[in-house]
Motif scaffolding. Structure first.
Motif, short mmCIF file in Angstrom:
data_model
loop_
_atom_site.label_atom_id
_atom_site.label_comp_id
_atom_site.label_asym_id
_atom_site.label_seq_id
_atom_site.Cartn_x
_atom_site.Cartn_y
_atom_site.Cartn_z
N LEU A 113 -3.05 -46.29 -10.03
CA LEU A 113 -3.69 -46.55 -8.74
C LEU A 113 -3.34 -47.93 -8.22
O LEU A 113 -3.11 -48.12 -7.01
CB LEU A 113 -5.20 -46.40 -8.87
CG LEU A 113 -5.74 -44.98 -9.15
CD1 LEU A 113 -7.24 -45.02 -9.37
CD2 LEU A 113 -5.40 -44.03 -8.01
N GLU A 114 -3.29 -48.91 -9.11
CA GLU A 114 -2.94 -50.27 -8.69
C GLU A 114 -1.50 -50.33 -8.20
O GLU A 114 -1.19 -51.01 -7.20
CB GLU A 114 -3.17 -51.24 -9.84
CG GLU A 114 -4.63 -51.43 -10.22
CD GLU A 114 -5.50 -51.85 -9.04
OE1 GLU A 114 -5.04 -52.68 -8.23
OE2 GLU A 114 -6.62 -51.33 -8.91
N GLU A 115 -0.62 -49.62 -8.90
CA GLU A 115 0.78 -49.59 -8.46
C GLU A 115 0.90 -48.89 -7.12
O GLU A 115 1.68 -49.30 -6.25
CB GLU A 115 1.65 -48.89 -9.50
CG GLU A 115 3.12 -48.89 -9.15
CD GLU A 115 3.99 -48.25 -10.23
OE1 GLU A 115 5.21 -48.12 -9.98
OE2 GLU A 115 3.46 -47.90 -11.30
N ALA A 116 0.11 -47.83 -6.93
CA ALA A 116 0.14 -47.11 -5.65
C ALA A 116 -0.34 -48.01 -4.52
O ALA A 116 0.21 -47.97 -3.41
CB ALA A 116 -0.74 -45.86 -5.74
N ARG A 117 -1.34 -48.84 -4.78
CA ARG A 117 -1.83 -49.76 -3.76
C ARG A 117 -0.70 -50.68 -3.30
O ARG A 117 -0.51 -50.92 -2.11
CB ARG A 117 -2.99 -50.57 -4.30
CG ARG A 117 -3.66 -51.48 -3.28
CD ARG A 117 -4.67 -52.39 -3.95
NE ARG A 117 -5.75 -51.64 -4.55
CZ ARG A 117 -6.87 -51.30 -3.92
NH1 ARG A 117 -7.03 -51.66 -2.65
NH2 ARG A 117 -7.82 -50.63 -4.54
N GLU A 118 0.08 -51.20 -4.26
CA GLU A 118 1.20 -52.07 -3.93
C GLU A 118 2.27 -51.31 -3.15
O GLU A 118 2.83 -51.82 -2.18
CB GLU A 118 1.80 -52.66 -5.21
CG GLU A 118 0.89 -53.63 -5.94
CD GLU A 118 1.55 -54.21 -7.18
OE1 GLU A 118 2.77 -54.00 -7.36
OE2 GLU A 118 0.84 -54.86 -7.98
N ARG A 119 2.55 -50.09 -3.58
CA ARG A 119 3.58 -49.29 -2.90
C ARG A 119 3.18 -48.94 -1.48
O ARG A 119 4.02 -48.86 -0.58
CB ARG A 119 3.87 -48.02 -3.71
CG ARG A 119 4.66 -48.24 -4.98
CD ARG A 119 4.94 -46.92 -5.66
NE ARG A 119 5.93 -47.04 -6.71
CZ ARG A 119 6.41 -46.02 -7.41
NH1 ARG A 119 5.97 -44.78 -7.16
NH2 ARG A 119 7.31 -46.19 -8.34
N ILE A 120 1.90 -48.70 -1.27
CA ILE A 120 1.42 -48.41 0.09
C ILE A 120 1.69 -49.60 0.99
O ILE A 120 2.19 -49.46 2.11
CB ILE A 120 -0.08 -48.06 0.07
CG1 ILE A 120 -0.29 -46.69 -0.61
CG2 ILE A 120 -0.66 -48.05 1.48
CD1 ILE A 120 -1.74 -46.38 -0.93
N GLY A 121 1.37 -50.80 0.50
CA GLY A 121 1.65 -52.01 1.27
C GLY A 121 3.13 -52.18 1.57
O GLY A 121 3.52 -52.55 2.68
#
Length: 326
Positions: free
Chosen positions: A48-56
């Motif tokens: 989830l944390e990696e996904a947050r970065e990828r969304i940005g």
């Protein structure tokens, strides 16, 4: 035949995405940028944390390419990140799973989601390999609400989505999926019946099979075969499809060529031995630094270059027809 001509309800606004990987974060971007409240569910906090970065990063990419004007904080404010599947789908209008391509895993997900989501929620899968009828085997009582909703990678760039019903999928489910896809600025392709590979992968793997055959037969190098598809066939098919091409060229001509050429094309029903040759050398692809080609860049750099080329093509096509991606 599915004739989607009536809007049954307002397009779903509460969307839950299961799986925070490559496709999951990309779906979130496309949904959130078009006003949907999105819940992203995964079984690992690190994902989830990696996904947050990828969304940005995806939002920044769209802005840099002139395809959107978005504020990263606004997009992320529309997203809830959770490890709790039951809570994450509790208010969902539509649930889209994009987990690994393993049928047992998907069956478990559908069982859990069907038990926790509202009784009228659409249960969709982003699978490219499993038929919706196979997915529905886990929850037969919900079969009328189950369909495949297959997005192409990356979903915030690629404009088409395959909507694939089974024989048991309800007309309302198909109509609402179509409404939803259109509401997030994508174009649905609705299959009239389920078939392995759907439309996109059947065409893609027909091309792959012939390319591998040409390579095995020593007809041309892999670099030249790639060029023939990328810089020749695909360049033209970016603006006209195969049926349009046949209309432009004359159907009689294509009938004649087909009669002469079809017997010479590959009809292999097993993957080419060339795959094994490369895999035996651990040349698995970009992630391993070598596949058919060798790479001195990171996988992220290779993917970024591909995405920028797609974005450039989208801009060119939008400029030509006066439309724009939003």
């Amino acid at each position: 035949m599915y004739l989607v001509t009536e809007q049954w309800t307002m397009p779903p606004s509460q969307v839950s995405v299961i799986g925070a990987g490559v496709m999951g974060h990309g779906l979130v971007v496309q949904f959130a940028r078009h006003g949907k409240d999105v819940t992203l569910i995964d079984h690992r906090q690190a994902n989830l944390e990696e996904a947050r970065e990828r969304i940005g990063e995806a939002v920044m990419f769209l802005n840099e390419e002139g395809l959107a004007t978005l504020d990263t904080a606004d997009v992320l404010d529309s997203v809830t990140f959770t490890l709790d599947t039951a809570a994450g789908v509790g208010d969902a209008d539509i649930v889209i799973e994009t987990a690994s391509e393993d049928l047992d895993t998907k069956h478990t997900i559908f069982e859990n989601v069907a038990a926790a989501a509202p009784d009228d929620a659409i249960l969709a899968s982003n699978t490219s390999g499993f038929l919706p009828s196979r997915l529905a085997e886990a929850v037969p009582d919900a079969a009328d609400r189950i369909a495949v909703c297959h997005w192409w990678n990356p979903p915030y760039l690629m404009p088409l989505v395959e909507v694939v019903p089974s024989e048991d999928t309800g007309e309302r489910t198909v109509a609402e999926l179509v409404d939803f896809v259109e509401a997030v600025d994508r174009d649905p392709i609705v299959l009239e019946r389920e078939v392995p590979g759907f439309v996109w992968n059947r065409i893609q793997f027909a091309v792959v099979r012939e390319c591998m055959h040409l390579l095995e037969e020593g007809v041309a190098s892999l670099e030249d075969i790639d060029a023939a598809v990328r810089d020749g066939y695909a360049l033209r098919t970016a603006v006209v499809g195969p049926f349009e091409t046949m209309d432009l060229a004359n159907l009689e001509l294509f009938q004649t060529i087909a009669g002469n050429l079809y017997p010479k094309l590959s009809d292999a029903d097993e993957p080419s031995a060339v795959f094994e040759d490369y895999l035996s050398e651990e040349r698995t692809g970009v992630q391993n630094g070598a596949g058919f080609y060798e790479y001195d860049e990171s996988p992220e750099q290779v993917v970024s270059r591909r995405n920028r080329r797609i974005a450039a093509l989208r801009r060119a096509l939008s400029h030509d027809d006066g439309s724009s991606d939003s």
